[in-house]
Design an enzyme around this catalytic site. Structure first.
Site, PDB file in Angstrom:
ATOM      1  N   GLU A 153       0.883  -1.172   0.000  1.00  0.00           N
ATOM      2  CA  GLU A 153       0.000   0.000   0.000  1.00  0.00           C
ATOM      3  C   GLU A 153       0.917   1.217   0.000  1.00  0.00           C
ATOM      4  O   GLU A 153       1.705   1.406   0.931  1.00  0.00           O
ATOM      5  CB  GLU A 153      -0.879  -0.007   1.258  1.00  0.00           C
ATOM      6  CG  GLU A 153      -1.734   1.236   1.424  1.00  0.00           C
ATOM      7  CD  GLU A 153      -2.568   1.223   2.700  1.00  0.00           C
ATOM      8  OE1 GLU A 153      -2.334   0.360   3.577  1.00  0.00           O
ATOM      9  OE2 GLU A 153      -3.441   2.108   2.825  1.00  0.00           O
ATOM     10  N   GLU A 238      -8.591  10.922   4.765  1.00  0.00           N
ATOM     11  CA  GLU A 238      -8.822  10.148   5.977  1.00  0.00           C
ATOM     12  C   GLU A 238      -9.023  11.110   7.144  1.00  0.00           C
ATOM     13  O   GLU A 238      -8.052  11.612   7.703  1.00  0.00           O
ATOM     14  CB  GLU A 238      -7.612   9.250   6.284  1.00  0.00           C
ATOM     15  CG  GLU A 238      -7.419   8.110   5.306  1.00  0.00           C
ATOM     16  CD  GLU A 238      -6.213   7.243   5.668  1.00  0.00           C
ATOM     17  OE1 GLU A 238      -6.350   6.018   5.629  1.00  0.00           O
ATOM     18  OE2 GLU A 238      -5.146   7.787   5.985  1.00  0.00           O
TER      19      GLU A 238
END
Ligand SMILES: *[C@@H]1O[C@H](CO)[C@@H](O)[C@H](O)[C@H]1NC(C)=O
Length: 318
Positions: A153, A238
């Site tokens: 990721e 986020e």
């Protein structure tokens, strides 16, 4: 719209028509495509816009996401959030995911151009949130993000407010990549490894780079195999705590296959003949350097020895 000469009737008609068309499109998109459900998604041109409120139960609050327009490879969207409690927990990752920039091996990426213009239209004091790319690599040509198919990721934080930190620990600082300075964080998550490039100079609101510069850095310095595939490229935010409206006025990403502008050097224990530069026609003795980034000396090793890569900056005749 102002013009110095009066337009012809045809041009005027065309302009009027275009104006009407764009008003209809913007109005239609905005009214029809505000997402409210925890996992609701909507097609957005060559992207999919998703709310993905995966961590909402860690706090209290709400979030909605709206597709403003999508045209070809460019998308405009916004998300409005208000979260409290669980200040150290991510509540969501509202994002757009490209449906076209995927399925290419790192070794075959010539370039991965991206543009992202964003701003906070409003924000409460002391928000904790990042604005970030979330890019997924895996051994297979396709795979869902954050799945058993994921090997890596890769996050690129264009903003990180309120003292939040990426997964793992910081492993490098002040890296110069794609014209900006980054701190690199790394650590494991579930069954994949996370690398997070965090802007070292605060918010980057108008980003226009080649993502391949980051990919090449990872293959050259972090042992990421160039046989890995890009499985997904997502961009979003986020939020941890506070309230804000984040507006992406324009975003695009693509992957062009070809030969990268910077050579990808092999890393690890493979044998190489100093493919990153150096001279042929001369011989390096045993234990001498025979390759590496920036190396200009002899790349042929004395007979009985071979050129072995120690790291991307140093290969030695052994
Ligand atoms: C966020 O939620 C809190 C608690 O419900 C509320 O008091 C506050 O007005 C909200 N802020 C915004 C900007 O909506």
């Amino acid at each position: 719209m102002f013009v110095s000469e009066s337009p012809t009737e045809a041009a005027s008609y065309a302009m009027h028509f275009l104006k009407l068309a764009s008003i209809f499109f913007a109005f239609g998109a905005a009214s029809a495509q505000t997402l409210t459900g925890q996992y609701s998604c909507t097609p957005a041109g060559e992207y999919t816009l998703c709310q993905n409120l995966w961590g909402e139960s860690a706090g209290t609050g709400s979030q909605t996401s709206t597709l403003n327009s999508a045209s070809g490879n460019t998308v405009s969207w916004s998300t409005t959030w208000n979260w409290s409690n669980g200040p150290n927990n991510v509540k969501s990752y509202a994002n757009v995911q490209s449906t076209t920039a995927l399925g290419v091996q790192l070794a075959h990426i010539g370039s991965a151009p991206t543009t992202w213009s964003w701003s906070y239209a409003s924000q409460s004091s002391g928000i904790r949130a990042d604005v970030s790319y979330d890019i997924w690599f895996g051994a297979a040509s396709s795979g869902e993000p954050a799945s058993t198919a994921s090997s890596y990721e890769i996050m690129i934080w264009l903003s990180g407010l309120g003292g939040i930190q990426p997964v793992g620990s910081q492993i490098a600082s002040g890296l110069q990549i794609a014209g900006y300075s980054w701190n690199l964080w790394s650590g494991p998550n579930t069954n994949w490894e996370v690398y997070s490039f965090v802007s070292a100079n605060g918010n980057i609101n108008d980003f226009n780079v080649d993502l391949n510069d980051f990919f090449i850095y990872l293959t050259e310095h972090e042992g990421v195999s160039s046989s890995q595939y890009v499985q997904a490229i997502q961009t979003g935010t986020e939020p941890f705590e506070g309230s804000a409206e984040l507006v992406t006025s324009s975003y695009s990403v693509a992957i062009n296959q070809g030969t990268p502008s910077t050579s990808i050097t092999s890393t690890g224990s493979t044998t190489s003949t100093g493919s990153t530069g150096g001279s042929t026609g001369c011989t390096a003795p045993q234990y001498a350097q025979c390759g590496g980034i920036g190396f200009t000396g002899c790349t042929t090793c004395a007979s009985g020895t071979t050129c072995k890569v120690s790291n991307s900056y140093y290969s030695q005749c052994l």
